[in-house]
Write an enzyme that holds these catalytic residues in place. Structure first.
Site, PDB file in Angstrom:
ATOM      1  N   GLU A 212      -2.556   5.021   2.842  1.00 26.70           N
ATOM      2  CA  GLU A 212      -2.312   3.560   2.551  1.00 26.70           C
ATOM      3  C   GLU A 212      -3.559   3.229   2.151  1.00 26.70           C
ATOM      4  O   GLU A 212      -3.656   2.138   1.113  1.00 26.70           O
ATOM      5  CB  GLU A 212      -1.539   2.808   3.700  1.00 26.70           C
TER       6      GLU A 212
ATOM      7  N   ASP B 188       0.790  -1.282  -0.008  1.00 28.14           N
ATOM      8  CA  ASP B 188       0.153  -0.041  -0.044  1.00 28.14           C
ATOM      9  C   ASP B 188       0.932   1.250  -0.124  1.00 28.14           C
ATOM     10  O   ASP B 188       0.155   2.199   0.444  1.00 28.14           O
ATOM     11  CB  ASP B 188      -0.910   0.089   1.165  1.00 28.14           C
TER      12      ASP B 188
ATOM     13  N   HIS C  16      12.958   5.244  13.163  1.00 26.45           N
ATOM     14  CA  HIS C  16      12.529   5.373  11.785  1.00 26.45           C
ATOM     15  C   HIS C  16      13.470   6.460  11.177  1.00 26.45           C
ATOM     16  O   HIS C  16      13.436   7.539  12.058  1.00 26.45           O
ATOM     17  CB  HIS C  16      11.038   5.505  11.437  1.00 26.45           C
TER      18      HIS C  16
ATOM     19  N   GLU D 234       0.068  -9.213  -1.321  1.00 30.83           N
ATOM     20  CA  GLU D 234      -0.631  -8.614   0.052  1.00 30.83           C
ATOM     21  C   GLU D 234      -1.766  -7.901  -0.461  1.00 30.83           C
ATOM     22  O   GLU D 234      -2.257  -6.603  -0.009  1.00 30.83           O
ATOM     23  CB  GLU D 234       0.443  -7.710   0.696  1.00 30.83           C
TER      24      GLU D 234
ATOM     25  N   ARG E 146       2.228   8.222   9.023  1.00 29.49           N
ATOM     26  CA  ARG E 146       2.150   9.821   8.821  1.00 29.49           C
ATOM     27  C   ARG E 146       0.885  10.365   9.526  1.00 29.49           C
ATOM     28  O   ARG E 146       0.815  11.357  10.018  1.00 29.49           O
ATOM     29  CB  ARG E 146       1.556   9.845   6.875  1.00 29.49           C
TER      30      ARG E 146
ATOM     31  N   HIS F  31       5.879   5.217  13.016  1.00 30.20           N
ATOM     32  CA  HIS F  31       6.232   5.942  11.953  1.00 30.20           C
ATOM     33  C   HIS F  31       5.157   6.588  11.118  1.00 30.20           C
ATOM     34  O   HIS F  31       5.301   7.221  10.151  1.00 30.20           O
ATOM     35  CB  HIS F  31       7.099   5.108  10.863  1.00 30.20           C
TER      36      HIS F  31
END
Ligand code: UD1
Ligand code: UDP
Length: 371
Positions: free
Chosen positions: A132, A96, A238, A118, A207, A205
């Site tokens: 995503e 994604d 990250h 996936e 967004r 991490h």
């Protein structure tokens, strides 16, 4: 010979695609071409080195603090050139990310069939995870082959009207990756530092969590660690500068936490397997920890991986400080609750996903994975 191009760009895509590249290369009827966008640079290279994959094309698009606009524009034009030159029979993308979405868009424009590895994970909330959920739904619209990791992912795709003949339940290739990385005799200086203490493993991490949600997560974690002298935490941060700044400001100076650089995949999987529990907003870690029987507190409001929640290993705790503080404390202090969450289960695969995908691409009969 059928030409299969694999396009990926970030750490988690690489971890889940590299074992597939190895498998496809063992099939004499397939020719593989590997193209990385390098949406991630250092974190991608760590994985390529671990699996000894040298890409045929490296588009090297990463920029510091890149926006979704930067990613979309730069990937689209760079991938176009490679696709026009190579004209593969099928392009495989994973999951994604912007790399997956934009690469499949380029394939659509050029009439090249896409296989989605996936496929079928859903929250049906376009804001969570952002962007995503949009990316994977959009890849799903374009794809000719949907490699669904679980029966639940398959049923999402069928409900959306994808033809039954295009959807295959393969298991998740991340379980194939774990078979190469986890070792009984593994040692590491950070694990020596943890010693006999309970190891808490942390990553973050997303967004949509940048800013206050992430700071609330970190404050809750710090409070709990300061109250539990038998715990030590390892947190590989990250490389996103926004994450690094919040982590250092909220967690720096706490002597029960080591803030460390991103781990090689081999180290990461071995750390997870030895953890007492994980706190994360990562997707991949939600799939890996259940197979180790390591409970995960998922610091998000939604998950596209409810299989682990149903199995009892994952618990969604959102991003509010008090909720995370209470759930984390309970798991450390309530033995019965801990025992309930630490049963090893494998709702995401059996380690044979790559073989199934290769069989399907070769036109051989395949038997779906059944949990
Ligand atoms: C991306 C994916 C997300 C995935 C995550 C895995 C999108 C929109 N997001 O998010 O789905 O879960 O990867 O980690 O596709 N950076 C480096 N070096 C690296 C990697 C990142 O310096 O090796 C820094 C750069 O400043 C970069 C920033 O991190 O601009 C953000 O990278 P980006 O790929 O845009 O977003 P992620 O949050 O990593
Ligand atoms: N991972 C790693 N090193 C780290 C942190 C994570 O190799 O320091 C691995 C982890 O084992 C998992 C994957 O990276 O396989 C998850 O990546 P990430 O959390 O960045 O992305 P997501 O899965 O949320 O898309």
């Amino acid at each position: 010979m059928k030409k299969i191009m694999l396009i990926f760009g970030t750490r988690p895509e690489a971890i889940k695609i590299c074992p597939l590249i190895q498998e496809l290369r063992r099939r004499p009827s397939l020719r593989t071409v590997v193209c990385v966008t390098a949406q991630h640079r250092q974190m991608l290279d760590q994985v390529l080195e671990a699996f000894r994959i040298v890409p045929d094309y490296d588009l090297n698009i990463m920029k510091d603090r890149q926006t979704l606009f930067d990613l979309t524009v730069n990937i689209l034009s760079a991938v176009r050139e490679v696709l026009e030159k190579e004209r593969p029979d099928v392009v495989l993308v994973h999951g994604d990310t912007s790399t997956a979405f934009v690469s499949s868009l380029a394939c659509f424009y050029l009439g090249i069939p896409v296989g989605h590895v996936e496929a079928g994970l859903r929250t049906y909330n376009l804001q969570s995870p952002f962007p995503e959920e949009f990316n994977r739904q959009a890849v799903g619209i374009i794809s000719r082959y949907h490699f669904a990791p679980t029966p639940l992912a398959r049923s999402n795709l069928l409900r959306e009207g994808k033809p039954e003949s295009s959807v295959f339940v393969t298991g998740n290739t991340v379980i194939d990756a774990l078979r190469q990385t986890v070792r009984a005799d593994y040692t590491h200086p950070e694990l020596d530092w943890v010693g006999d203490h309970r190891l808490i493993f942390i990553t973050a991490h997303r967004r949509e969590n940048l800013g206050q949600p992430m700071r609330r997560m970190f404050r809750a974690i710090r409070r709990v660690l300061e109250e539990h002298s038998d715990c030590r935490a390892l947190y590989p941060i990250h490389m996103n500068p926004a994450v690094r700044q919040a982590a250092v400001e909220e967690l720096g100076g706490c002597d029960r936490i080591h803030l460390i650089e991103p781990l090689d995949v081999l180290d990461c999987h071995n750390f997870e397997s030895r953890a007492c529990l994980c706190l994360t907003d990562s997707g991949g870690i939600q799939e890996e920890c259940p197979s180790f029987g390591v409970p995960v507190l998922v610091m998000r409001d939604t998950t596209e991986r409810p299989e682990g929640v149903d199995a009892g290993t994952l618990k969604l705790v959102g991003t509010e400080e008090e909720t995370i503080y209470r759930a984390f404390t309970r798991l450390l202090e309530d033995e019965e609750e801990y025992r309930r969450m630490s049963q090893a289960v494998n709702p995401y695969g059996d380690g044979q996903a790559c073989g199934r995908i290769a069989d399907i691409l070769e036109g051989k009969p395949y038997s779906p994975w059944e949990p």
